[in-house]
Motif scaffolding. Structure first.
Motif, PDB file in Angstrom:
ATOM      1  N   CYS A  40       0.859  -1.180   0.000  1.00 50.22           N
ATOM      2  CA  CYS A  40       0.000   0.000   0.000  1.00 50.22           C
ATOM      3  C   CYS A  40       0.900   1.236   0.000  1.00 50.22           C
ATOM      4  O   CYS A  40       1.883   1.299   0.735  1.00 50.22           O
ATOM      5  N   THR A  45       1.488  -1.278   4.063  1.00 47.00           N
ATOM      6  CA  THR A  45       0.961  -2.604   4.398  1.00 47.00           C
ATOM      7  C   THR A  45       1.131  -3.549   3.212  1.00 47.00           C
ATOM      8  O   THR A  45       0.991  -3.125   2.067  1.00 47.00           O
ATOM      9  N   VAL A  47      -0.184  -6.830   1.097  1.00 48.78           N
ATOM     10  CA  VAL A  47      -1.390  -7.626   0.823  1.00 48.78           C
ATOM     11  C   VAL A  47      -0.979  -8.758  -0.114  1.00 48.78           C
ATOM     12  O   VAL A  47      -0.235  -8.536  -1.067  1.00 48.78           O
ATOM     13  N   GLN A  59      -5.024  -6.761  -7.973  1.00 49.46           N
ATOM     14  CA  GLN A  59      -5.802  -5.869  -7.112  1.00 49.46           C
ATOM     15  C   GLN A  59      -5.213  -4.465  -7.206  1.00 49.46           C
ATOM     16  O   GLN A  59      -3.998  -4.297  -7.199  1.00 49.46           O
ATOM     17  N   ASN A  61      -7.019  -1.553  -5.513  1.00 58.52           N
ATOM     18  CA  ASN A  61      -7.281  -0.805  -4.275  1.00 58.52           C
ATOM     19  C   ASN A  61      -7.781  -1.732  -3.187  1.00 58.52           C
ATOM     20  O   ASN A  61      -8.428  -2.753  -3.440  1.00 58.52           O
ATOM     21  N   TRP A  62      -7.448  -1.394  -1.950  1.00 58.74           N
ATOM     22  CA  TRP A  62      -7.800  -2.200  -0.777  1.00 58.74           C
ATOM     23  C   TRP A  62      -8.218  -1.233   0.319  1.00 58.74           C
ATOM     24  O   TRP A  62      -7.402  -0.392   0.759  1.00 58.74           O
ATOM     25  N   ASN A  63      -9.491  -1.306   0.700  1.00 60.20           N
ATOM     26  CA  ASN A  63     -10.069  -0.354   1.661  1.00 60.20           C
ATOM     27  C   ASN A  63      -9.858   1.093   1.201  1.00 60.20           C
ATOM     28  O   ASN A  63      -9.504   1.977   2.002  1.00 60.20           O
ATOM     29  N   GLY A  64      -9.996   1.309  -0.112  1.00 62.00           N
ATOM     30  CA  GLY A  64      -9.880   2.668  -0.637  1.00 62.00           C
ATOM     31  C   GLY A  64      -8.454   3.153  -0.812  1.00 62.00           C
ATOM     32  O   GLY A  64      -8.243   4.323  -1.146  1.00 62.00           O
ATOM     33  N   MET A  65      -7.439   2.282  -0.602  1.00 56.01           N
ATOM     34  CA  MET A  65      -6.038   2.698  -0.763  1.00 56.01           C
ATOM     35  C   MET A  65      -5.453   2.018  -2.007  1.00 56.01           C
ATOM     36  O   MET A  65      -5.759   0.869  -2.286  1.00 56.01           O
TER      37      MET A  65
END
Length: 298
Positions: A40, A45, A47, A59, A61-65
């Protein structure tokens, strides 16, 4: 027990098979992604995403990031594609040999070269294609074998180690005065006569001595034989017998030479689209004996 390549039917899809065949084509070993790692850009972070199959959707974006793919943190596995062809004694007269694609992973890669005889156990699966290709193909899919174990057969007389009993028999035979004619008579014993031809074929199987001179000149010790005769004097029978007896031999006819001719053919690779060389009968019989029947029909 291995299943002949001609007996593999649509009902075997999804089941475990054991196949035996000759390797005709080996691709380069390439890495295949198994776990994709993303970082991220805001808080660093990591992922992880498991990759099943040939394609995956990255992927973003993850939780909007926003995420970025990290090649260094991803996990790759060695992948190699091998093409096997059925053995010459399983091909019916006048037919072209069948072939099958095998996928090898991890430590099973780099186990074989073109011309080796393998026994492969694996799962027979259809190739999953998607998008425009699937639209074009309709309901028809190509198939491959996902290998679980690869066993290579010792197909060279150099690799051969005799047992204690066999060594005793060999020593006894070596002391006999008539060993040459005895060995010649045991080539295709069901065919009467042809003693001089059988002696020549015995010398062909044993091979001459390769000489290397002091000035670096190399004299090959290979014996080449051309059999000519009337129809029905067991020329093909003798050839077949030699092909079955020799530790490494390829039998081919002038009419249908192994699908790619005698030397080599340039074929487009199905996975990467690169041009690769596929070996013909002479390449497969390297360091062995190549028996070409009906040489005049070439």
């Amino acid at each position: 027990k291995s299943v002949p390549l001609r007996q593999v039917k649509a009902k075997h899809i999804g089941s475990l098979l054991t196949l035996k065949g000759i390797v005709t084509r080996v691709t380069e070993v390439k890495p295949q992604m198994k776990v994709a790692t993303y970082t991220c850009e805001q808080d660093g972070t990591e992922v992880y995403q498991l990759v099943h199959g040939t394609t995956f959707m990255p992927q973003t974006n993850w939780n909007g990031m926003t995420l970025h793919l990290q090649t260094r943190g991803s996990k790759f596995e060695k992948f190699q594609e091998v093409k096997i062809q059925e053995e010459p004694d399983q091909v019916p007269q006048g037919h072209v040999p069948r072939a099958m694609t095998v996928h090898l992973y991890g430590d099973m890669t780099r186990q074989c070269a073109a011309g080796d005889t393998l026994t492969i156990s694996g799962v027979f699966l259809p190739v999953p294609s998607s998008g425009f290709r699937q639209l074009k193909a309709g309901l028809i899919t190509n198939t491959f074998l996902e290998a679980m174990s690869v066993e290579k057969h010792k197909k060279s007389s150099v690799d051969f180690t005799p047992t204690a009993e066999m060594q005793e028999e060999l020593d006894e035979l070596a002391e006999e005065p008539e060993v040459y004619s005895k060995l010649a008579q045991s080539i295709a014993p069901e065919i009467f006569g042809h003693d001089d031809v059988k002696k020549a074929l015995l010398l062909l199987m044993v091979g001459g001595a390769t000489r290397k001179m002091s000035d670096g000149m190399r004299i090959r010790g290979d014996v080449n034989i051309c059999l000519m005769g009337d129809p029905g004097v067991a020329k093909s029978q003798l050839l077949k017998y030699i092909a079955n007896t020799a530790p490494r031999a390829v039998y081919t006819t002038g009419k249908g030479s192994s699908g790619v001719g005698l030397t080599a053919a340039v074929v487009r690779d199905t996975v990467t689209g690169d041009l690769v060389l596929e070996g013909g009968a002479l390449v497969l019989a390297d360091m062995g004996i190549c028996c070409i029947d009906e040489f005049d029909k070439m």
